[in-house]
Design an enzyme around this catalytic site. Structure first.
Site, PDB file in Angstrom:
ATOM      1  N   ARG A 123      69.721  24.123  77.547  1.00  0.00           N
ATOM      2  CA  ARG A 123      70.508  23.210  76.706  1.00  0.00           C
ATOM      3  C   ARG A 123      71.291  23.976  75.651  1.00  0.00           C
ATOM      4  O   ARG A 123      72.461  23.668  75.391  1.00  0.00           O
ATOM      5  CB  ARG A 123      69.580  22.165  76.085  1.00  0.00           C
ATOM      6  CG  ARG A 123      69.123  21.150  77.151  1.00  0.00           C
ATOM      7  CD  ARG A 123      67.787  20.557  76.829  1.00  0.00           C
ATOM      8  NE  ARG A 123      67.431  19.464  77.717  1.00  0.00           N
ATOM      9  CZ  ARG A 123      66.774  19.601  78.877  1.00  0.00           C
ATOM     10  NH1 ARG A 123      66.431  20.799  79.318  1.00  0.00           N
ATOM     11  NH2 ARG A 123      66.480  18.544  79.612  1.00  0.00           N
ATOM     12  N   ARG A 164      56.130  20.420  96.467  1.00  0.00           N
ATOM     13  CA  ARG A 164      54.966  21.022  95.793  1.00  0.00           C
ATOM     14  C   ARG A 164      53.651  20.353  96.185  1.00  0.00           C
ATOM     15  O   ARG A 164      52.597  20.978  96.089  1.00  0.00           O
ATOM     16  CB  ARG A 164      55.165  21.000  94.269  1.00  0.00           C
ATOM     17  CG  ARG A 164      56.209  22.014  93.832  1.00  0.00           C
ATOM     18  CD  ARG A 164      56.419  22.065  92.333  1.00  0.00           C
ATOM     19  NE  ARG A 164      57.300  23.186  92.000  1.00  0.00           N
ATOM     20  CZ  ARG A 164      57.985  23.291  90.861  1.00  0.00           C
ATOM     21  NH1 ARG A 164      57.888  22.354  89.939  1.00  0.00           N
ATOM     22  NH2 ARG A 164      58.748  24.342  90.629  1.00  0.00           N
ATOM     23  N   SER A 215      63.595  11.243  84.668  1.00  0.00           N
ATOM     24  CA  SER A 215      64.165  12.583  84.808  1.00  0.00           C
ATOM     25  C   SER A 215      64.945  12.945  83.551  1.00  0.00           C
ATOM     26  O   SER A 215      65.952  12.323  83.221  1.00  0.00           O
ATOM     27  CB  SER A 215      65.101  12.648  86.019  1.00  0.00           C
ATOM     28  OG  SER A 215      65.903  13.816  85.929  1.00  0.00           O
ATOM     29  N   SER A 224      63.673  25.009  79.415  1.00  0.00           N
ATOM     30  CA  SER A 224      64.440  23.773  79.210  1.00  0.00           C
ATOM     31  C   SER A 224      65.328  23.874  77.972  1.00  0.00           C
ATOM     32  O   SER A 224      66.493  23.464  77.992  1.00  0.00           O
ATOM     33  CB  SER A 224      63.489  22.583  79.021  1.00  0.00           C
ATOM     34  OG  SER A 224      62.837  22.305  80.225  1.00  0.00           O
ATOM     35  N   ARG A 265      68.077  19.657  97.198  1.00  0.00           N
ATOM     36  CA  ARG A 265      67.525  18.736  96.188  1.00  0.00           C
ATOM     37  C   ARG A 265      68.463  17.545  95.922  1.00  0.00           C
ATOM     38  O   ARG A 265      69.674  17.658  96.055  1.00  0.00           O
ATOM     39  CB  ARG A 265      67.216  19.520  94.908  1.00  0.00           C
ATOM     40  CG  ARG A 265      66.171  20.584  95.198  1.00  0.00           C
ATOM     41  CD  ARG A 265      65.771  21.350  93.988  1.00  0.00           C
ATOM     42  NE  ARG A 265      65.136  20.493  93.002  1.00  0.00           N
ATOM     43  CZ  ARG A 265      64.835  20.886  91.768  1.00  0.00           C
ATOM     44  NH1 ARG A 265      65.122  22.117  91.394  1.00  0.00           N
ATOM     45  NH2 ARG A 265      64.247  20.064  90.941  1.00  0.00           N
ATOM     46  N   GLN A 267      66.629  15.587  83.255  1.00  0.00           N
ATOM     47  CA  GLN A 267      67.912  16.172  83.656  1.00  0.00           C
ATOM     48  C   GLN A 267      68.964  15.082  83.830  1.00  0.00           C
ATOM     49  O   GLN A 267      70.118  15.254  83.416  1.00  0.00           O
ATOM     50  CB  GLN A 267      67.738  16.960  84.956  1.00  0.00           C
ATOM     51  CG  GLN A 267      66.849  18.174  84.771  1.00  0.00           C
ATOM     52  CD  GLN A 267      66.495  18.865  86.074  1.00  0.00           C
ATOM     53  OE1 GLN A 267      66.939  18.448  87.149  1.00  0.00           O
ATOM     54  NE2 GLN A 267      65.706  19.915  85.986  1.00  0.00           N
ATOM     55  N   ASP A 271      55.732  19.706  85.623  1.00  0.00           N
ATOM     56  CA  ASP A 271      55.805  21.138  85.931  1.00  0.00           C
ATOM     57  C   ASP A 271      54.433  21.814  85.898  1.00  0.00           C
ATOM     58  O   ASP A 271      54.271  22.915  86.413  1.00  0.00           O
ATOM     59  CB  ASP A 271      56.748  21.848  84.945  1.00  0.00           C
ATOM     60  CG  ASP A 271      58.203  21.415  85.156  1.00  0.00           C
ATOM     61  OD1 ASP A 271      58.527  20.908  86.250  1.00  0.00           O
ATOM     62  OD2 ASP A 271      59.009  21.574  84.216  1.00  0.00           O
ATOM     63  N   LYS A 289      61.001  19.022  94.144  1.00  0.00           N
ATOM     64  CA  LYS A 289      61.228  20.125  93.207  1.00  0.00           C
ATOM     65  C   LYS A 289      61.735  21.335  94.010  1.00  0.00           C
ATOM     66  O   LYS A 289      62.221  21.176  95.119  1.00  0.00           O
ATOM     67  CB  LYS A 289      59.930  20.432  92.455  1.00  0.00           C
ATOM     68  CG  LYS A 289      59.514  19.312  91.518  1.00  0.00           C
ATOM     69  CD  LYS A 289      60.477  19.197  90.361  1.00  0.00           C
ATOM     70  CE  LYS A 289      60.153  18.022  89.458  1.00  0.00           C
ATOM     71  NZ  LYS A 289      61.173  17.804  88.452  1.00  0.00           N
TER      72      LYS A 289
HETATM   73  C1  S3P Z   1      63.577  19.668  83.289  1.00  0.00           C
HETATM   74  C2  S3P Z   1      63.191  18.427  83.708  1.00  0.00           C
HETATM   75  C3  S3P Z   1      62.248  18.225  84.821  1.00  0.00           C
HETATM   76  C4  S3P Z   1      61.456  19.486  85.111  1.00  0.00           C
HETATM   77  C5  S3P Z   1      62.331  20.704  85.186  1.00  0.00           C
HETATM   78  C6  S3P Z   1      63.062  20.910  83.866  1.00  0.00           C
HETATM   79  C7  S3P Z   1      64.538  19.747  82.169  1.00  0.00           C
HETATM   80  O1  S3P Z   1      62.990  17.870  85.974  1.00  0.00           O
HETATM   81  O2  S3P Z   1      60.714  19.350  86.291  1.00  0.00           O
HETATM   82  O3  S3P Z   1      61.557  21.861  85.452  1.00  0.00           O
HETATM   83  O4  S3P Z   1      64.706  20.852  81.608  1.00  0.00           O
HETATM   84  O5  S3P Z   1      65.104  18.719  81.820  1.00  0.00           O
HETATM   85  P1  S3P Z   1      63.470  16.354  86.268  1.00  0.00           P
HETATM   86  O6  S3P Z   1      64.524  15.995  85.281  1.00  0.00           O
HETATM   87  O7  S3P Z   1      63.992  16.388  87.675  1.00  0.00           O
HETATM   88  O8  S3P Z   1      62.239  15.533  86.131  1.00  0.00           O
END
Ligand code: S3P
Length: 435
Positions: free
Chosen positions: A33, A352, A171, A29, A128, A173, A321, A348
């Site tokens: 970024r 899962r 989320s 993650s 997705r 993301q 995760d 995901k």
């Molecule tokens: C992540 C956020 C999570 C996670 C993914 C990485 C991130 O997803 O499951 O493996 O780096 O921000 P979501 O934002 O869909 O919850």
């Protein structure tokens, strides 16, 4: 089982113990970024211990295609000459591979760039949900086209308007996509969330010099702001460590230590769960680096086995995760693992919930599947089986861990998918496994 391994299959034999000390490649993650923001920033970003996973390579390749210069060195060292605020349009679509993080967060960065871009992904990523980023970015004024809610994502970037947005599903993301668009937008953009998701974007934005304001349930950014290149070492990936921590917790004589591990509180909930399961967790040498907490973690298993627990509500979102591996060790606990409020697991890299249930059953376990979770009763002994990873890295690794405590051998199909986040997984596991 009399099958042998191929390039895409791994045969896992039962283990006696997990012993050793490891330092893991950089957090996925955080690497995403740093790559994306380093691509946009002014100056040369120098990163150490960058993730070795294919997902983060997708983020780097995308910023490279968008005009940043990327130099890949030894041992996870990466240099990124950023574009100084303005990405260039690309001839070919931007390939995000298997990476939802790349697609969603990059969409936020590009929505504010006044050009058009197309983002594509592999088969799994193309299934997705992307409506979750289209909606807020369109509210800000970008034109985003999807096909039935999915990739390809076509972005017609625009001069955006700041918004105040409450995310309907937790989320990080989606939150990040909005903040990355807000960074480049006049006025104050606010994201509110009911569950505090991982905050690496907030910390990375600050590390790159941006001003980000936070309260308990919201994050705001006042745009536009320019980012300045950074030098940073990416902490070891705690979601990769999770497979080893859970494996070690299964064997009473285990002793496993991780140095330089990322311990951001929004990511370290697994340590609380392992403690609740009666494993012994020690944390030492805590330091802050570029806003991220890093430290040494030691795990020892309880003498008479792991207890059991229920994971629901905010915990389910924070552990999203780690849930596959927690479910996969559920049968070996005394009282089982119950998971609820984790519907997101179905969208995901694979479904899962369905794949965990299918593979636990293949190993002889009793398991009850719910729309938003699983009940995995404890006190069960599993047998080796053929595991269908569905091409999902976390399923392949979770069931490798389950295989270590099963009787007989377990064949992991689609084992190469581990390289999406953790190419060294099988080699490092061999290093610390006693048979
Ligand atoms: C992540 C956020 C999570 C996670 C993914 C990485 C991130 O997803 O499951 O493996 O780096 O921000 P979501 O934002 O869909 O919850």
């Amino acid at each position: 089982m009399s099958v042998t391994e191929t390039a895409t299959e791994r045969l896992i034999s039962p283990a006696r113990n997990i012993l050793g000390s490891l330092r893991l490649p950089g957090d996925k993650s955080i690497s995403h970024r740093y790559a994306l923001l380093g691509g946009l920033a002014t100056g040369t970003t120098r990163l150490g211990n960058f993730s070795t996973g294919a997902d983060c390579a997708s983020s780097l390749a995308c910023v490279e295609a968008l005009g940043a210069k990327v130099t890949r060195g030894e041992g996870g060292s990466i240099e990124i000459d950023g574009v100084g605020g303005r990405f260039r349009a690309t001839e070919k679509p931007l390939d995000c591979g298997n990476s939802g993080s790349t697609m969603r967060m990059l969409s936020g960065l590009l929505a504010a760039q006044q050009d058009s871009f197309t983002l594509i992904g592999d088969e799994s990523l193309s299934r997705r949900p992307m409506e979750r980023i289209r909606k807020p970015l369109a509210q800000m004024g970008a034109r985003i086209e999807l096909t039935e809610g999915h990739a390809p994502v076509t972005i017609l970037g625009a001069k955006l308007t700041a918004i105040d947005y409450t995310t309907p599903v937790p989320s990080a993301q989606v939150k990040s996509a909005i903040l990355f668009a807000g960074l480049q937008t006049d006025g104050r953009t606010t994201v509110r969330e009911s569950v505090r998701t991982r905050d690496h974007s907030e910390l990375a934005l600050r590390a790159y010099g941006a001003n980000v304001e936070r309260s308990l349930e919201s994050v705001s950014i006042e745009g536009p702001q320019q980012l300045q290149a950074i030098q940073a070492t990416v902490p070891g990936d705690i979601s990769s460590a999770a497979f080893f921590l859970c494996a070690a917790a299964l064997f009473p004589e285990s002793n496993l230590v991780f140095d330089g591990l990322g311990l951001n509180p929004t990511r370290a909930t697994l340590l609380d769960v392992l403690t609740a399961l009666d494993a012994h967790i020690g944390v030492l040498n805590l330091e802050e680096k570029a806003g991220e907490l890093v430290g040494t973690v030691q795990v020892n298993a309880p003498r008479d086995g792991l207890s059991g627990t229920t994971i629901s509500g905010a915990l389910a979102a924070q552990l999203i995760d780690e849930l596959p591996v927690l479910a996969a060790i559920g049968p070996y606990t005394k009282n089982g693992i119950r998971i609820r409020d984790a519907k997101e697991l179905r969208v995901k890299e694979s479904d899962r919930i369905a794949l965990v249930a299918e593979n636990l059953r293949a190993m002889g376990a009793e398991v009850v599947e719910f729309e938003d979770g699983l009940d995995v009763p404890g006190g069960q002994q599993l047998h080796g089986a053929e595991i269908n990873s569905g091409g999902d890295h976390r399923i392949a690794m979770a069931f490798t861990v389950a295989g270590l405590r099963a009787s007989g051998q377990t064949l992991i199909r689609g084992a190469e998918s581990a390289a999406i986040s953790f190419p060294e997984f099988f080699d490092l596991l061999e290093q610390v496994t006693e048979r």
